[in-house]
Write a protein that holds these residues in place. Structure first.
Motif, PDB file in Angstrom:
ATOM      1  N   VAL A  39       2.795  -6.639   5.579  1.00  0.00           N
ATOM      2  CA  VAL A  39       2.309  -5.321   5.165  1.00  0.00           C
ATOM      3  C   VAL A  39       3.515  -4.497   4.744  1.00  0.00           C
ATOM      4  O   VAL A  39       4.462  -4.347   5.520  1.00  0.00           O
TER       5      VAL A  39
ATOM      6  N   VAL B 217       0.854  -1.185   0.000  1.00  0.00           N
ATOM      7  CA  VAL B 217       0.000   0.000   0.000  1.00  0.00           C
ATOM      8  C   VAL B 217       0.894   1.240   0.000  1.00  0.00           C
ATOM      9  O   VAL B 217       1.993   1.210   0.558  1.00  0.00           O
TER      10      VAL B 217
ATOM     11  N   LEU C  32      -5.545  -0.028   4.764  1.00  0.00           N
ATOM     12  CA  LEU C  32      -5.534  -1.475   4.615  1.00  0.00           C
ATOM     13  C   LEU C  32      -6.304  -2.048   5.792  1.00  0.00           C
ATOM     14  O   LEU C  32      -6.254  -1.488   6.903  1.00  0.00           O
TER      15      LEU C  32
END
Length: 121
Positions: A117, A12, A18
């Motif tokens: 992530v 992202v 997210l």
């Protein structure tokens, strides 16, 4: 016994959002405190957020005001909504379950495998 599986990680851009999910097995999910932790390369695992069976929440200072933890007991699922993400949020995120109210990783008995992530600048 509780089995946990995280999902929703990915790449992202900074400033984006997210949502991570953690699906749990077991009929007593509602009784556990559910936490999110993260670990960046070369760093210790650190506390991110916890939601207790009562619904009370705690957050690390670094994510307060940007991340929100929630749970849906009927779905045996806990969520981590991540807004206004920063490159320093890049880490493997872990879901964990504890029978006690705690922000200390060592007091969590059950852990998921983690989800990556990555926040690009």
């Amino acid at each position: 016994q509780v089995q946990l599986v995280e999902s929703g990680g990915g790449l992202v851009q900074a400033g984006g959002s997210l949502r991570l999910s953690c699906a749990a097995s077991g009929r007593t999910f509602y009784s556990y405190a559910m936490g999110w932790f993260r670990q960046a390369p070369g760093k210790e695992r650190e506390f991110v957020a916890v939601i207790r069976s009562s619904g009370n929440t705690d957050y690390a200072d670094s994510v307060k005001g940007r991340f929100t933890i929630s749970r849906v007991n009927l779905k045996n699922t806990v969520y981590l909504q991540m807004n206004s993400v920063k490159p320093e949020d890049t880490a493997v995120y872990y879901c964990a379950a504890s029978t006690v109210r705690t922000t200390t990783a060592s007091e969590y008995a059950y852990w998921g495998p983690g989800t990556q992530v990555t926040v690009s600048s």
